[in-house]
Design an enzyme around this catalytic site. Structure first.
Site, PDB file in Angstrom:
ATOM      1  CG  ASP A   1       0.252  -4.086   2.700  1.00 62.54           C
ATOM      2  OD1 ASP A   1       0.841  -3.557   1.744  1.00 62.54           O
ATOM      3  OD2 ASP A   1      -0.573  -3.473   3.403  1.00 62.54           O
TER       4      ASP A   1
ATOM      5  CG  HIS B   1      -0.626   0.231   2.492  1.00 55.97           C
ATOM      6  ND1 HIS B   1      -0.341  -0.764   3.395  1.00 55.97           N
ATOM      7  CD2 HIS B   1      -0.446   1.395   3.169  1.00 55.97           C
ATOM      8  CE1 HIS B   1      -0.005  -0.233   4.559  1.00 55.97           C
ATOM      9  NE2 HIS B   1      -0.057   1.086   4.446  1.00 55.97           N
TER      10      HIS B   1
ATOM     11  CB  SER C   1       2.539   1.806   6.304  1.00 53.33           C
ATOM     12  OG  SER C   1       1.268   1.732   6.848  1.00 53.33           O
TER      13      SER C   1
HETATM   14  N1  ARG Z   1      -4.752   0.105   7.261  1.00 48.76           N
HETATM   15  C1  ARG Z   1      -3.459   0.132   6.659  1.00 48.76           C
HETATM   16  C2  ARG Z   1      -2.643   1.286   7.209  1.00 48.76           C
HETATM   17  O1  ARG Z   1      -3.117   2.380   7.328  1.00 48.76           O
HETATM   18  C3  ARG Z   1      -3.497   0.306   5.185  1.00 48.76           C
HETATM   19  C4  ARG Z   1      -4.064  -0.838   4.493  1.00 48.76           C
HETATM   20  C5  ARG Z   1      -4.294  -0.564   3.030  1.00 48.76           C
HETATM   21  N2  ARG Z   1      -5.284  -1.499   2.550  1.00 48.76           N
HETATM   22  C6  ARG Z   1      -6.550  -1.178   2.266  1.00 48.76           C
HETATM   23  N3  ARG Z   1      -7.387  -2.126   2.033  1.00 48.76           N
HETATM   24  N4  ARG Z   1      -6.957   0.069   2.177  1.00 48.76           N
HETATM   25  O2  ARG Z   1      -1.473   1.137   7.461  1.00 48.76           O
END
Ligand code: ARG
Length: 720
Positions: free
Chosen positions: A220, A84, A654
């Site tokens: 991811d 992401h 992230s």
């Molecule tokens: N929740 C994750 C974060 O903010 C990002 C995941 C991205 N995936 C998604 N399905 N939007 O680190």
């Protein structure tokens, strides 16, 4: 220097054993935190973690792009980060014919790597305490003067520590809400290339349904490389550039781990506000969060409807959609958890204690009386602000159009230099091209109509731009009806010069304010923005100024009231270390969540053809054969896909490396769990978990699925 050290060491040394809360500064791990890290299983010395003269773990950690973390994993500048985090670069590199977002991509040699223009990474060179150069000059100033003086001093220091010729950028960060100041000095590299990515069905497996939830089974990750000039210095993209020889890179462990094993995370947590006042919690749960969620809900539905129909639209909107969806779910969950854990009431209890303590102390005794006034003054306009930013400007047409307000005022100014207008037009022309490249008219027109109507229904009529809704009523009908707004939006889209090349070019050739002022998109976006900036933004600026200042004072008071309290600065997108363990948890009565999830679960969730739970055929085939090679976990006799730890991280982390006690990479942090979505404002030591993709799943995808053994052979694998 001494002042900060002395104060921080005091905070730190009096705390005995910690929970896993805390985003510690790498240069100030301090004897007691370090000792606790060792007790939990750390085998490295403090200098192996952070040293400004010798290579240390910190040299392998980068700021990836604008808001993520990445880590160097080979001596040829190979970077691991999240899928992401690479998402926008991957979508940009893709076309309907070469759809890397959908199908994945692997470079089998360096010449196949794809330049990711606009992407950069930043290495941290050093951190220094500059409190003495700022704090004394602020003593005794009013909130206004203080804010002004502080930004002047910071700007001067930033310049002093930067060196443009070497791409060295310094940024002073106010910590403890401006009670301390540290300068972070970075070097930026701008030639970054895409080396590999799994298909989106792996990298975003589970989509928004599984986002922010455990268990999730998402691969991811994505792989990039940083290039430098032949001399090793930063260089803009050039064919002759060479892979960067890093100061340090992380070895990768495929040994596996058990529940309770040591885990630490280095990275760049973006923001937390753990000392937010009860007023702030209330504003979030009652006004800000629900407004944002409602508005994003409408925007997401409009985009999704079009993305489903056409792969080209999907590619165009994918990155924006993912970003909007991510924090739509976050803020919805944050509200629920703040209410469930009664954070407002808990804050009030803490504040009452403080108020008792502060009696008779002139610096602190009026904080909460003041704070209450500050919030009451702002509250009537808070919803308006969210509806402008997340609603009106949630239409990309409106957002672009609103950037022309300055051009209008330049055109109207008597005797304004013609070159100012010309430059403004050139910038607008370039920005318009970018806007059009990313624009999907069908969904944007729906968003325009829906958000304009929501503003009418939900915002105090006294705050509406004068005459706007009356003009809609007279031209298109009843302002309560959705159909009225649909007609109006259709007219805006067919008549605005911003969407018509011939009309736009005529305007650029013979610019005049009246043409802009009569444009229907400008009447709308310009009108709402000017209404807000003219009448309500001054309240907001006052609110921010005073709220920040009271926040700083409150924290200063807390540190005096309770010197034994465990203190670490709120996240400010500066490098932090969090340490803790791999750990299962109990989300609710009678339910226990394991610390790992496996390929078995990936197959259980698999729904062929589904938008979120589809899988590449090859993955299914290899998984059914249990063809996991050296990446299999012998204890579970399966491929471990993701795992959880109790580390304290937040957005910005992230892509962060999850590192074992001996300094090896075991996973990449990529998400937080639903039960702890209130973590920005209150850490919950029982519920908080960091969700990580296991490095063995990452390597399996690269190796077995992608056939990119060239990438594996660059790594330093630790097998036992
Ligand atoms: N929740 C994750 C974060 O903010 C990002 C995941 C991205 N995936 C998604 N399905 N939007 O680190």
């Amino acid at each position: 220097m001494k002042r900060l050290f002395a104060t921080l060491l005091l905070f730190i040394s009096v705390c005995k054993s910690y929970a896993d809360e805390g985003m510690w500064l790498p240069l100030l791990l301090g004897q007691q935190v370090y000792a606790d890290m060792v007790k939990r299983g750390l085998k490295l010395t403090p200098a192996q973690l952070y040293d400004i003269n010798k290579a240390s773990v910190k040299d392998a950690i980068v700021i990836f792009g604008g808001g993520c973390t990445g880590e160097i994993v080979s001596n040829e500048g190979l970077i691991f980060t999240n899928h992401h985090c690479g998402y926008d670069a991957i979508a940009t590199a893709s076309s309907v014919e070469h759809n890397y977002l959908r199908d994945g991509f692997w470079a089998y040699n360096k010449s196949q790597e794809i330049p990711a223009r606009g992407l950069s990474v930043q290495f941290l060179l050093k951190i220094e305490d500059v409190s003495e150069e700022i704090s004394p000059a602020l003593d005794g100033l009013s909130a206004d003067e203080r804010a002004k003086k502080q930004s002047e001093l910071i700007a001067t220091l930033n310049q002093k520590y930067s060196d443009v010729s070497k791409n060295i950028e310094a940024r002073v960060s106010p910590l403890f809400k401006g009670n301390q100041f540290l300068v972070f000095v970075y070097q930026r590299y701008t030639d970054i290339r895409l080396v590999g990515t799994p298909p989106e069905s792996i990298g975003k497996f589970g989509g928004d349904t599984d986002n922010w939830e455990w268990p999730r089974h998402t691969g991811d990750f994505s792989v990039f490389r940083v290039y430098a000039g032949k001399d090793g210095n930063p260089s803009a993209y050039a064919e002759g550039n060479v892979p960067l020889k890093p100061k340090y890179f992380l070895p990768v462990s495929i040994k596996g781990y058990k529940d309770g094993d040591y885990a630490m995370i280095f990275g760049y947590p973006g923001s937390t506000n753990r000392y937010e006042s009860s007023y702030g919690i209330q504003l979030a749960t009652e006004i800000n969060n629900p407004s944002l969620v409602n508005l994003r809900d409408v925007r997401l539905k409009a985009m999704f409807g079009e993305m489903k129909k056409d792969p080209e639209v999907k590619l165009k909107l994918a990155s924006m959609y993912a970003g909007v969806a991510n924090y739509w779910k976050f803020y919805d969950g944050e509200t629920k958890q703040l209410l469930k854990y009664r954070i407002y009431e808990k804050k009030q209890e803490e504040e009452n204690k403080f108020i008792q303590w502060a009696k008779g102390k002139p610096e602190f005794e009026n904080i909460f009386t003041e704070w209450s006034k500050v919030y009451s003054a702002w509250k009537p306009y808070a919803k308006h602000r969210v509806y402008l930013n997340e609603g009106i400007l949630g239409s990309q047409l409106a957002k672009f159009t609103a950037t022309l307000v300055k051009l209008e005022s330049d055109m109207l100014k008597q005797g304004v230099d013609a070159t100012v207008v010309k430059q403004g037009l050139e910038a607008a022309d370039a920005a318009r091209k970018n806007f059009l490249d990313a624009e999907n008219k069908v969904s944007d027109q729906q968003i325009l109509a829906a958000t304009c109507r929501m503003f009418y229904n939900d915002i105090d009529k006294n705050q509406h731009p004068i005459g706007f809704y009356e003009s809609i009523r007279s031209a298109y009908g009843d302002v309560k009806e959705a159909e009225t707004y649909n007609k109006w939006a259709a007219a805006v889209f067919s008549n605005s010069m911003l969407l018509n090349d011939a009309k736009w070019q005529a305007f650029v050739a013979r610019p005049n304010a009246a043409t802009l002022q009569n444009d229907p998109a400008y009447i709308y976006a310009g009108g709402f923005v000017k209404n807000y900036t003219g009448k309500y933004d001054p309240f907001f600026q006052q609110f921010v100024l005073k709220n920040n200042d009271l926040g700083r004072l409150y924290l200063k008071g807390i540190m005096q009231m309770d010197p034994k309290r465990k203190m670490y600065p709120d996240a400010t997108f500066t490098m932090r270390v969090s340490y803790g363990s791999v750990k299962s948890y109990t989300p609710r009565d009678a339910v226990k969540y394991d610390y790992v999830c496996t390929m078995k679960g990936v197959l259980e969730k698999y729904v062929p053809g589904d938008y979120e739970f589809d899988l590449p055929a090859k993955l299914v085939e290899l998984a059914k054969k249990k063809d996991f090679g050296q990446y299999i976990d012998k204890h579970v006799n399966d491929l471990v896909v993701c795992f959880i730890t109790n580390n304290d991280i937040t957005g910005g982390n992230s892509g962060s490396p999850v590192i074992d006690g001996t300094g090896n990479l075991i996973g990449l942090a990529f998400d937080g769990n639903y039960e702890a979505l209130s973590h920005k404002l209150a850490f919950d030591k029982d519920m908080n978990r960091t969700i990580c993709v296991d490095i063995r799943y990452v390597l399996w995808c690269i190796d077995k699925l992608g056939g990119a053994a060239n990438i594996i052979s660059e790594l330093k694998l630790v097998k036992q």
